[in-house]
Design a protein around this motif. Structure first.
Motif, PDB file in Angstrom:
ATOM      1  N   ASP A  86      55.216  83.026 -31.434  1.00  0.00           N
ATOM      2  CA  ASP A  86      54.701  83.956 -32.457  1.00  0.00           C
ATOM      3  C   ASP A  86      53.931  83.222 -33.548  1.00  0.00           C
ATOM      4  OD1 ASP A  86      55.746  85.977 -31.098  1.00  0.00           O
ATOM      5  OD2 ASP A  86      57.368  86.453 -32.508  1.00  0.00           O
ATOM      6  N   ASN A  87      54.519  82.089 -33.996  1.00  0.00           N
ATOM      7  CA  ASN A  87      53.876  81.348 -35.090  1.00  0.00           C
ATOM      8  C   ASN A  87      52.531  80.768 -34.664  1.00  0.00           C
ATOM      9  OD1 ASN A  87      55.939  81.897 -36.801  1.00  0.00           O
ATOM     10  ND2 ASN A  87      56.956  79.914 -36.568  1.00  0.00           N
ATOM     11  N   VAL A  88      52.462  80.260 -33.435  1.00  0.00           N
ATOM     12  CA  VAL A  88      51.201  79.665 -32.965  1.00  0.00           C
ATOM     13  C   VAL A  88      50.145  80.756 -32.791  1.00  0.00           C
ATOM     14  CG1 VAL A  88      50.065  78.441 -31.068  1.00  0.00           C
ATOM     15  CG2 VAL A  88      52.317  77.705 -31.845  1.00  0.00           C
ATOM     16  N   ASP A  89      50.524  81.857 -32.150  1.00  0.00           N
ATOM     17  CA  ASP A  89      49.544  82.912 -31.898  1.00  0.00           C
ATOM     18  C   ASP A  89      49.073  83.561 -33.200  1.00  0.00           C
ATOM     19  OD1 ASP A  89      49.715  82.283 -29.285  1.00  0.00           O
ATOM     20  OD2 ASP A  89      50.610  84.153 -28.602  1.00  0.00           O
ATOM     21  N   ARG A  90      49.976  83.637 -34.189  1.00  0.00           N
ATOM     22  CA  ARG A  90      49.568  84.209 -35.474  1.00  0.00           C
ATOM     23  C   ARG A  90      48.531  83.305 -36.141  1.00  0.00           C
ATOM     24  NH1 ARG A  90      54.061  84.111 -38.886  1.00  0.00           N
ATOM     25  NH2 ARG A  90      55.169  85.093 -37.199  1.00  0.00           N
ATOM     26  N   GLN A  91      48.733  81.987 -36.016  1.00  0.00           N
ATOM     27  CA  GLN A  91      47.812  81.052 -36.682  1.00  0.00           C
ATOM     28  C   GLN A  91      46.539  80.824 -35.871  1.00  0.00           C
ATOM     29  OE1 GLN A  91      48.495  76.596 -37.220  1.00  0.00           O
ATOM     30  NE2 GLN A  91      49.147  77.319 -39.190  1.00  0.00           N
ATOM     31  N   ARG A  92      46.647  80.768 -34.548  1.00  0.00           N
ATOM     32  CA  ARG A  92      45.512  80.349 -33.727  1.00  0.00           C
ATOM     33  C   ARG A  92      44.888  81.468 -32.891  1.00  0.00           C
ATOM     34  NH1 ARG A  92      45.956  74.582 -33.611  1.00  0.00           N
ATOM     35  NH2 ARG A  92      45.912  74.274 -35.831  1.00  0.00           N
ATOM     36  N   GLY A  93      45.584  82.583 -32.719  1.00  0.00           N
ATOM     37  CA  GLY A  93      45.045  83.680 -31.915  1.00  0.00           C
ATOM     38  C   GLY A  93      45.929  83.988 -30.711  1.00  0.00           C
ATOM     39  N   ALA A  94      45.832  85.235 -30.233  1.00  0.00           N
ATOM     40  CA  ALA A  94      46.695  85.693 -29.141  1.00  0.00           C
ATOM     41  C   ALA A  94      46.498  84.835 -27.891  1.00  0.00           C
ATOM     42  CB  ALA A  94      46.403  87.152 -28.830  1.00  0.00           C
ATOM     43  N   GLY A  95      47.593  84.453 -27.251  1.00  0.00           N
ATOM     44  CA  GLY A  95      47.526  83.728 -25.979  1.00  0.00           C
ATOM     45  C   GLY A  95      47.364  82.228 -26.119  1.00  0.00           C
ATOM     46  N   VAL A  96      47.156  81.736 -27.346  1.00  0.00           N
ATOM     47  CA  VAL A  96      46.911  80.293 -27.520  1.00  0.00           C
ATOM     48  C   VAL A  96      48.169  79.480 -27.169  1.00  0.00           C
ATOM     49  CG1 VAL A  96      46.454  78.485 -29.230  1.00  0.00           C
ATOM     50  CG2 VAL A  96      45.014  80.523 -29.151  1.00  0.00           C
ATOM     51  N   PHE A  97      49.337  80.000 -27.547  1.00  0.00           N
ATOM     52  CA  PHE A  97      50.565  79.250 -27.253  1.00  0.00           C
ATOM     53  C   PHE A  97      50.731  79.080 -25.740  1.00  0.00           C
ATOM     54  CE2 PHE A  97      55.134  78.921 -26.386  1.00  0.00           C
ATOM     55  CZ  PHE A  97      55.465  77.848 -27.201  1.00  0.00           C
TER      56      PHE A  97
END
Ligand code: SF4
Length: 271
Positions: A86-97
């Motif tokens: 959740d934290n990565v996708d919120r910062q970098r965009g959906a699906g990035v994690f």
């Protein structure tokens, strides 16, 4: 960066006996000369670091990128701002994690993070206006979570402080948090970190070949000046002619982001 400037980089690498070439950008791998630059720098004996955003491995035409990096024994430094999706996708965009995890697994399969000739460094940065937690404890958390959940191994973790400049700086200004964050950095200043900041041993080169004391100064347009000069912009061409050892470093308030306890350089937390 065009071909002529890249050739200049290679000239300086040899003339100034530079030991490490650290490549960054939005995605340096997309430069059409990237692979040639890496191969030439390696053949001249330089250690090469690719600051890789991981998702680049799934871009069209980059299917063989991971294999190329491994073949050239390029160190990979990859941003993974958190081990939680959740934290990565919120910062970098959906699906990035998800794509980042698959990329790390691909790199592991090639030996990254396992073979000492293929170091894999992950980079953490806080989500908001706070200093990062202690790097060692955070690395242990990353190792445990990524290992148990996804079977991922890595060499080390860098915990980097957010610099109050560029996009993060303007977000702070628009939220009225800039002064508070600067106060936090100043209050955490540690004089002993001054001796370790990366600008003492690194020169940052922009896409046109102009020189800076670090990437942060590059973002702020604070050019590296010749000793005793306050104006003028030094270029790779100048570096071929002059030794930069002992040249003064251009500093400003943002430097507290490096010297704060739990502040950082591109090489991770200082103290
Ligand atoms: S921000 Fe300042 S202290 Fe940090 S590396 Fe750059 S010049 Fe040095």
């Amino acid at each position: 960066m065009d071909r002529a400037t890249i050739d200049r980089v290679l000239d300086v690498l040899v003339a100034r006996r530079i030991r490490t070439l650290d490549l960054t950008g939005g995605a340096p791998e997309l430069n059409p000369h990237f692979r040639d630059l890496v191969a030439q720098a390696r053949s001249r004996g330089a250690h090469v670091i690719d600051r890789c955003n991981l998702t680049i491995l799934f871009e069209p035409g980059q299917e063989d990128l991971a294999g190329f990096l491994a073949g050239q024994q390029v160190e990979v430094v990859a941003s993974l701002p958190c081990y939680l999706e959740d934290n990565v996708d919120r910062q970098r965009g959906a699906g990035v994690f998800d794509r980042s995890i698959r990329a790390l697994q691909q790199l592991n399969a090639l030996g990254y993070g396992r073979d000492e000739r293929l170091p894999l460094t992950l980079v953490y940065n806080p989500q908001g206006p706070s200093l990062p937690p202690p790097q060692q404890a955070l690395e242990a958390d990353y190792r445990r979570f990524l290992g148990e959940r996804f079977g991922i191994v890595f060499t080390r973790l860098f915990a980097l402080a957010n610099m109050p400049i560029a996009r993060f700086g303007s977000t702070l200004v628009s939220k009225g948090q800039f002064r508070e964050y600067m106060g936090k950095l100043r209050a955490a200043h540690r004089p002993e970190n001054v001796g370790q900041v990366m600008c003492r041993t690194l020169v940052s080169v922009d896409w046109q070949g102009f020189l800076y004391d670090c990437d942060f100064n590059q973002m702020l347009g604070l050019h590296l000046h010749e000793t005793g000069q306050r104006h003028g912009r030094l270029h790779l061409d100048d570096w071929l002619e002059m030794d930069l050892d002992g040249n003064p470093i251009v500093v400003a308030d943002h430097c507290y982001g490096c010297t704060a306890g739990q502040g950082s350089s591109c090489g991770g937390a200082l103290a």
